[in-house]
Design a protein around this motif. Structure first.
Motif, PDB file in Angstrom:
ATOM      1  N   TYR A 111       0.872  -1.188   0.000  1.00  0.00           N
ATOM      2  CA  TYR A 111       0.000   0.000   0.000  1.00  0.00           C
ATOM      3  C   TYR A 111       0.898   1.223   0.000  1.00  0.00           C
ATOM      4  O   TYR A 111       1.739   1.386   0.892  1.00  0.00           O
ATOM      5  CB  TYR A 111      -0.944   0.029   1.206  1.00  0.00           C
ATOM      6  CG  TYR A 111      -2.080   1.007   0.969  1.00  0.00           C
ATOM      7  CD1 TYR A 111      -3.333   0.562   0.582  1.00  0.00           C
ATOM      8  CD2 TYR A 111      -1.879   2.383   1.058  1.00  0.00           C
ATOM      9  CE1 TYR A 111      -4.362   1.454   0.307  1.00  0.00           C
ATOM     10  CE2 TYR A 111      -2.886   3.284   0.784  1.00  0.00           C
ATOM     11  CZ  TYR A 111      -4.128   2.816   0.405  1.00  0.00           C
ATOM     12  OH  TYR A 111      -5.134   3.702   0.112  1.00  0.00           O
ATOM     13  N   VAL A 112       0.705   2.080  -1.009  1.00  0.00           N
ATOM     14  CA  VAL A 112       1.492   3.301  -1.140  1.00  0.00           C
ATOM     15  C   VAL A 112       0.634   4.477  -0.681  1.00  0.00           C
ATOM     16  O   VAL A 112      -0.439   4.739  -1.255  1.00  0.00           O
ATOM     17  CB  VAL A 112       1.967   3.522  -2.588  1.00  0.00           C
ATOM     18  CG1 VAL A 112       2.833   4.768  -2.688  1.00  0.00           C
ATOM     19  CG2 VAL A 112       2.732   2.301  -3.096  1.00  0.00           C
ATOM     20  N   LEU A 113       1.098   5.168   0.355  1.00  0.00           N
ATOM     21  CA  LEU A 113       0.346   6.253   0.966  1.00  0.00           C
ATOM     22  C   LEU A 113       1.154   7.541   0.887  1.00  0.00           C
ATOM     23  O   LEU A 113       2.314   7.580   1.308  1.00  0.00           O
ATOM     24  CB  LEU A 113       0.037   5.913   2.425  1.00  0.00           C
ATOM     25  CG  LEU A 113      -0.774   6.926   3.226  1.00  0.00           C
ATOM     26  CD1 LEU A 113      -2.184   7.079   2.648  1.00  0.00           C
ATOM     27  CD2 LEU A 113      -0.853   6.496   4.684  1.00  0.00           C
ATOM     28  N   ARG A 114       0.550   8.577   0.355  1.00  0.00           N
ATOM     29  CA  ARG A 114       1.209   9.884   0.266  1.00  0.00           C
ATOM     30  C   ARG A 114       0.706  10.762   1.417  1.00  0.00           C
ATOM     31  O   ARG A 114      -0.499  10.920   1.611  1.00  0.00           O
ATOM     32  CB  ARG A 114       0.902  10.551  -1.079  1.00  0.00           C
ATOM     33  CG  ARG A 114       1.583  11.901  -1.282  1.00  0.00           C
ATOM     34  CD  ARG A 114       1.376  12.388  -2.720  1.00  0.00           C
ATOM     35  NE  ARG A 114       1.985  13.694  -2.940  1.00  0.00           N
ATOM     36  CZ  ARG A 114       1.338  14.861  -2.846  1.00  0.00           C
ATOM     37  NH1 ARG A 114       0.042  14.872  -2.533  1.00  0.00           N
ATOM     38  NH2 ARG A 114       1.970  15.998  -3.059  1.00  0.00           N
ATOM     39  N   CYS A 115       1.665  11.326   2.166  1.00  0.00           N
ATOM     40  CA  CYS A 115       1.342  12.223   3.275  1.00  0.00           C
ATOM     41  C   CYS A 115       1.720  13.639   2.856  1.00  0.00           C
ATOM     42  O   CYS A 115       2.908  13.973   2.757  1.00  0.00           O
ATOM     43  CB  CYS A 115       2.106  11.823   4.534  1.00  0.00           C
ATOM     44  SG  CYS A 115       1.819  10.115   5.055  1.00  0.00           S
ATOM     45  N   ALA A 116       0.731  14.456   2.580  1.00  0.00           N
ATOM     46  CA  ALA A 116       0.980  15.824   2.100  1.00  0.00           C
ATOM     47  C   ALA A 116      -0.241  16.671   2.396  1.00  0.00           C
ATOM     48  O   ALA A 116      -1.367  16.161   2.459  1.00  0.00           O
ATOM     49  CB  ALA A 116       1.281  15.835   0.602  1.00  0.00           C
ATOM     50  N   SER A 117      -0.028  17.962   2.557  1.00  0.00           N
ATOM     51  CA  SER A 117      -1.133  18.849   2.931  1.00  0.00           C
ATOM     52  C   SER A 117      -2.152  19.020   1.815  1.00  0.00           C
ATOM     53  O   SER A 117      -3.318  19.316   2.076  1.00  0.00           O
ATOM     54  CB  SER A 117      -0.581  20.215   3.351  1.00  0.00           C
ATOM     55  OG  SER A 117       0.167  20.790   2.288  1.00  0.00           O
ATOM     56  N   VAL A 118      -1.720  18.834   0.575  1.00  0.00           N
ATOM     57  CA  VAL A 118      -2.603  19.007  -0.583  1.00  0.00           C
ATOM     58  C   VAL A 118      -2.553  17.750  -1.435  1.00  0.00           C
ATOM     59  O   VAL A 118      -1.480  17.178  -1.655  1.00  0.00           O
ATOM     60  CB  VAL A 118      -2.165  20.236  -1.427  1.00  0.00           C
ATOM     61  CG1 VAL A 118      -3.088  20.413  -2.629  1.00  0.00           C
ATOM     62  CG2 VAL A 118      -2.156  21.497  -0.563  1.00  0.00           C
ATOM     63  N   ARG A 119      -3.684  17.301  -1.921  1.00  0.00           N
ATOM     64  CA  ARG A 119      -3.716  16.101  -2.758  1.00  0.00           C
ATOM     65  C   ARG A 119      -3.062  16.366  -4.111  1.00  0.00           C
ATOM     66  O   ARG A 119      -3.037  17.500  -4.599  1.00  0.00           O
ATOM     67  CB  ARG A 119      -5.152  15.631  -2.958  1.00  0.00           C
ATOM     68  CG  ARG A 119      -6.037  16.608  -3.728  1.00  0.00           C
ATOM     69  CD  ARG A 119      -7.448  16.039  -3.906  1.00  0.00           C
ATOM     70  NE  ARG A 119      -8.336  17.011  -4.535  1.00  0.00           N
ATOM     71  CZ  ARG A 119      -8.428  17.199  -5.849  1.00  0.00           C
ATOM     72  NH1 ARG A 119      -7.678  16.485  -6.665  1.00  0.00           N
ATOM     73  NH2 ARG A 119      -9.244  18.110  -6.342  1.00  0.00           N
ATOM     74  N   SER A 120      -2.574  15.318  -4.726  1.00  0.00           N
ATOM     75  CA  SER A 120      -1.952  15.412  -6.048  1.00  0.00           C
ATOM     76  C   SER A 120      -2.898  14.851  -7.112  1.00  0.00           C
ATOM     77  O   SER A 120      -3.209  13.656  -7.090  1.00  0.00           O
ATOM     78  CB  SER A 120      -0.637  14.630  -6.095  1.00  0.00           C
ATOM     79  OG  SER A 120      -0.186  14.481  -7.420  1.00  0.00           O
ATOM     80  N   PRO A 121      -3.341  15.668  -8.067  1.00  0.00           N
ATOM     81  CA  PRO A 121      -4.202  15.128  -9.135  1.00  0.00           C
ATOM     82  C   PRO A 121      -3.445  14.172 -10.057  1.00  0.00           C
ATOM     83  O   PRO A 121      -4.051  13.311 -10.687  1.00  0.00           O
ATOM     84  CB  PRO A 121      -4.660  16.379  -9.884  1.00  0.00           C
ATOM     85  CG  PRO A 121      -3.620  17.406  -9.602  1.00  0.00           C
ATOM     86  CD  PRO A 121      -3.127  17.115  -8.217  1.00  0.00           C
ATOM     87  N   ILE A 122      -2.134  14.303 -10.136  1.00  0.00           N
ATOM     88  CA  ILE A 122      -1.338  13.425 -10.984  1.00  0.00           C
ATOM     89  C   ILE A 122      -1.352  11.989 -10.452  1.00  0.00           C
ATOM     90  O   ILE A 122      -1.347  11.019 -11.210  1.00  0.00           O
ATOM     91  CB  ILE A 122       0.127  13.926 -11.079  1.00  0.00           C
ATOM     92  CG1 ILE A 122       0.168  15.375 -11.554  1.00  0.00           C
ATOM     93  CG2 ILE A 122       0.960  13.026 -11.974  1.00  0.00           C
ATOM     94  CD1 ILE A 122      -0.458  15.597 -12.901  1.00  0.00           C
ATOM     95  N   LEU A 123      -1.395  11.850  -9.126  1.00  0.00           N
ATOM     96  CA  LEU A 123      -1.345  10.528  -8.499  1.00  0.00           C
ATOM     97  C   LEU A 123      -2.731  10.007  -8.115  1.00  0.00           C
ATOM     98  O   LEU A 123      -2.842   8.973  -7.460  1.00  0.00           O
ATOM     99  CB  LEU A 123      -0.452  10.589  -7.254  1.00  0.00           C
ATOM    100  CG  LEU A 123       1.016  10.941  -7.518  1.00  0.00           C
ATOM    101  CD1 LEU A 123       1.765  11.121  -6.203  1.00  0.00           C
ATOM    102  CD2 LEU A 123       1.677   9.869  -8.364  1.00  0.00           C
ATOM    103  N   GLN A 124      -3.769  10.713  -8.517  1.00  0.00           N
ATOM    104  CA  GLN A 124      -5.132  10.333  -8.165  1.00  0.00           C
ATOM    105  C   GLN A 124      -5.419   8.888  -8.572  1.00  0.00           C
ATOM    106  O   GLN A 124      -5.202   8.495  -9.723  1.00  0.00           O
ATOM    107  CB  GLN A 124      -6.128  11.269  -8.857  1.00  0.00           C
ATOM    108  CG  GLN A 124      -7.580  10.992  -8.545  1.00  0.00           C
ATOM    109  CD  GLN A 124      -7.936  11.297  -7.099  1.00  0.00           C
ATOM    110  OE1 GLN A 124      -7.315  12.152  -6.473  1.00  0.00           O
ATOM    111  NE2 GLN A 124      -8.935  10.619  -6.570  1.00  0.00           N
ATOM    112  N   GLY A 125      -5.879   8.086  -7.625  1.00  0.00           N
ATOM    113  CA  GLY A 125      -6.240   6.712  -7.909  1.00  0.00           C
ATOM    114  C   GLY A 125      -5.090   5.733  -7.854  1.00  0.00           C
ATOM    115  O   GLY A 125      -5.302   4.523  -7.841  1.00  0.00           O
ATOM    116  N   ARG A 126      -3.856   6.240  -7.813  1.00  0.00           N
ATOM    117  CA  ARG A 126      -2.684   5.358  -7.830  1.00  0.00           C
ATOM    118  C   ARG A 126      -1.998   5.246  -6.473  1.00  0.00           C
ATOM    119  O   ARG A 126      -1.259   4.299  -6.243  1.00  0.00           O
ATOM    120  CB  ARG A 126      -1.689   5.831  -8.889  1.00  0.00           C
ATOM    121  CG  ARG A 126      -2.199   5.639 -10.312  1.00  0.00           C
ATOM    122  CD  ARG A 126      -1.188   6.064 -11.363  1.00  0.00           C
ATOM    123  NE  ARG A 126      -1.665   5.716 -12.688  1.00  0.00           N
ATOM    124  CZ  ARG A 126      -2.497   6.453 -13.415  1.00  0.00           C
ATOM    125  NH1 ARG A 126      -2.928   7.608 -12.918  1.00  0.00           N
ATOM    126  NH2 ARG A 126      -2.903   6.065 -14.613  1.00  0.00           N
TER     127      ARG A 126
END
Length: 264
Positions: A111-126
């Motif tokens: 499971y790949v989890l991104r921790c950031a204050s703003v979501r990334s549309p480039i990584l959406q769904g991935r």
């Protein structure tokens, strides 16, 4: 001849692996490509039935056929017929007694989890996403309590059809990679939504809303209603299947598969 195929797919476009009346599953797409490639219907069996939105880096499938082709001909021919979100990575002849599901002794999910204050549309769904800074030490402590053979009733979906909720979690590791956390789950088998439900609990611990010992309480209580909500499927990947009786299958480690396809 019995043939094994290694598949990679982006689960966003599909309603899981298993065939459905809608035809919008990975199995439907693969069997349609096989029917066109071989000019006859061909059934497939997979190592693990992924759910809607869940990806695969190394799904293993077997099929039976009278057709004889070079390994690369299978790869190129099927990929020319498959949608862009599904790809055959390799083809390998196996013995007539090989079974993609029943011969598997362990399955690994990442499971790949991104921790950031703003979501990334480039990584959406991935990848999964949280806007918090998570306590990795606390999550590792919780992970250690989940290892071994347990009744995972608190972490199975209500619609799970497994005969027993007992599973052996062989490994659960949490690795930091910049703004990403990579969780590695390895077990003899998994219950329906088990990894996503474990992720929900680990993230709750990482946010400081529960202490690490809470997960041990959930194992004892065996009550799904007391656990965390099911986490999003976006960052979940079937990354490896272990076949001790078929060591020549061209599988790579889960981490190498992740680096190959996501660059992490």
């Amino acid at each position: 001849m019995r043939l094994a195929l290694g598949l990679c797919y982006d689960g966003q476009a599909w309603q899981g692996w298993q065939t459905q009346p809608s035809g919008r599953t990975v199995q439907d797409a693969l069997e349609a490509a096989l029917a066109q490639f071989l000019a006859e219907p061909t059934a497939t069996i997979c190592a693990g039935r992924t759910d809607t939105g869940v990806h695969a880096l190394q799904q293993v499938v077997h099929l039976d056929t009278d057709s004889v082709r070079r390994d690369q001909s299978w790869v190129r021919g099927l990929n020319a017929l498959l949608p862009k979100t599904v790809s055959v990575q390799w083809a390998h002849p196996v013995g007539a007694d090989f079974h993609a599901r029943f011969d598997a002794r362990a399955r690994t999910y990442l499971y790949v989890l991104r921790c950031a204050s703003v979501r990334s549309p480039i990584l959406q769904g991935r990848v999964g996403w949280v806007h918090d800074v998570l306590d990795v030490v606390a999550m590792r402590r919780a992970a250690a309590l989940l290892l071994g053979e347990h009744d995972f009733s608190a972490f199975r979906a209500a619609q799970c059809q497994a005969a027993s909720p007992v599973r052996t979690l062989q490994a659960l590791e949490v690795e930091e990679r910049g703004c990403f956390l990579v969780f590695e789950f390895r077990a003899n088998a998994f219950l329906h939504h088990m990894v996503r439900n474990l992720m929900g609990a680990l993230v709750m611990v990482g946010r400081g809303r529960r202490d690490p010992g809470w997960v041990a309480d959930l194992l004892r209580q065996k009550d799904r209603r007391l656990a965390a909500p099911t986490f999003m499927p976006d960052g979940l990947y079937l990354a490896h299947v272990f076949y001790p009786q078929a060591p020549d299958l061209p599988l790579v480690t889960p981490q190498r598969a992740l680096a190959r396809h996501l660059g992490l």
